[in-house]
Scaffold this active site. Structure first.
Site, PDB file in Angstrom:
ATOM      1  CD  GLU A  21      -7.909  -1.469  -1.635  1.00 55.63           C
ATOM      2  OE1 GLU A  21      -7.074  -1.551  -0.719  1.00 55.63           O
ATOM      3  OE2 GLU A  21      -8.020  -0.467  -2.354  1.00 55.63           O
ATOM      4  CG  ASN A  35      -3.613   2.655   2.522  1.00 46.39           C
ATOM      5  OD1 ASN A  35      -4.139   3.135   3.524  1.00 46.39           O
ATOM      6  ND2 ASN A  35      -3.135   1.435   2.499  1.00 46.39           N
TER       7      ASN A  35
END
Ligand SMILES: NC(=O)c1ccc[n+]([C@@H]2O[C@H](COP(=O)([O-])OP(=O)(O)OC[C@H]3O[C@@H](n4cnc5c(N)ncnc54)[C@H](O)[C@@H]3O)[C@@H](O)[C@H]2O)c1
Length: 299
Positions: free
Chosen positions: A155, A193
């Site tokens: 990411e 997340n």
């Protein structure tokens, strides 16, 4: 720009740092692996060597590549000496905001002016980290997944002030490592997340409210949604303390109580039941055994 990058410094030689050093070194970069603890550095080199042996036994690399990879890594306990020749720094030290701000302030003073400073943080604001440096345009998130040599995703997180050319360089660098970069912007939890942690929290709430037992919750998600691992087992693997602290970051960052950690998760963390690393979470872990045994607290 990416063609000229050869020297990388990785700060932190724990779970993530050793994996990050491994993939850079295996792809021909010269890596300085830095940690405050010499023991951690020795452990990291042993882990990298063991993981290279596994790749060798599967026929994925040659003995020559293994040796080159190990030769590409040097270790260092001094932060300033470790970053002074870096073209890119990847910080993977302990997840603690005060610590990361201190590290970035320090490396900003000593790393070459054109060096890009990346962080592997799971939840701390890239923008906040950038703000303590004099080069906020060169600060970026490079969120590798665990285990780093195996997982394809990185990411890539743009802070508020990150320069587009810096992002392009990091995206290209990820591709050179054989990874698949996904560009996202800097908001709490980024993407990984922000989506994963509420799912884990909901699984814990389902257990807490007696909707189903541990095995049933994980089996529904494994067989019904084709997840390779159920959310409770995954939470144990990530560490329940880590899940708890990321949920708090989401709750505080968005000011939304929907992210509040389930009271059962808070209790387990307070009691030191942190998952695989502490020997017990939703499951019980016995050294040397791969059998999945539900903790007797949930039977
Ligand atoms: N573990 C994961 O699954 C995972 C996944 C993605 C991202 N992350 C992120 O990666 C980072 C590292 O996590 P980890 O699981 O590898 O942690 P870890 O606890 O395994 O390792 C952290 C290392 O940092 C070292 N360290 C502490 N202070 C330091 C300093 N001032 N200078 C140099 N080294 C220092 C420690 O000695 C330790 O070796 C965190 O930001 C975490 O959020 C972790």
């Amino acid at each position: 720009m990416v063609q000229t990058i050869q020297t990388i410094s990785v700060i932190g030689a724990g779970t993530m740092g050793n994996g990050i050093a491994h993939v850079f070194a295996q792809n021909g970069f010269k890596v300085t692996l830095i940690d405050v603890s010499q023991t951690q550095l020795d452990k990291a080199l042993a882990t990298i060597s063991k993981n290279l042996d596994r790749q060798l036994s599967k026929g994925n690399i040659t003995e020559e590549l293994k040796q080159t990879c190990l030769q590409n890594i040097t270790t260092q306990t001094s932060l300033s000496a470790g970053v002074k020749n870096a073209q890119v720094v990847v910080e993977a030290a302990t997840e603690n905001e005060a610590l990361k701000l201190k590290i970035f302030k320090e490396i900003d003073e000593v790393a070459p002016v054109d060096c890009i400073l990346a962080t592997n943080t799971s939840s701390i604001s890239i923008t906040k980290i950038a703000a303590v440096t004099k080069r906020p345009a060169q600060i970026i998130g490079m969120h590798f997944m665990n285990p780093v040599p195996v997982m394809k995703l990185v990411e890539v997180i743009n802070g508020y002030a990150t320069n587009k050319k810096v992002t392009q360089t990091i995206v290209e660098l990820c591709k050179k490592l054989g990874k698949i970069p996904c560009e996202v912007n800097d908001y709490p939890g980024f993407i990984a997340n922000r989506i994963l942690m509420p799912m884990i929290n909901e699984a814990i709430y389902s257990l807490y409210e007696g909707v189903a037992d541990v095995e049933e919750i994980d089996t529904v998600m494994k067989l019904g949604m084709a997840h390779p691992m159920g959310p409770l087992q995954l939470a144990d693997f990530i560490g329940l303390d880590v899940c708890h602290s990321i949920l708090k970051v989401l709750q505080d960052g968005f000011g939304n109580p929907k992210y509040a950690p389930c009271p059962l998760l808070s209790n387990m963390v307070a009691a030191g039941f942190l998952g695989a690393k502490s020997g017990e979470g939703f499951y019980k872990y016995v050294a040397g055994s791969k059998e999945l045994v539900v903790s007797e607290r949930f039977v």
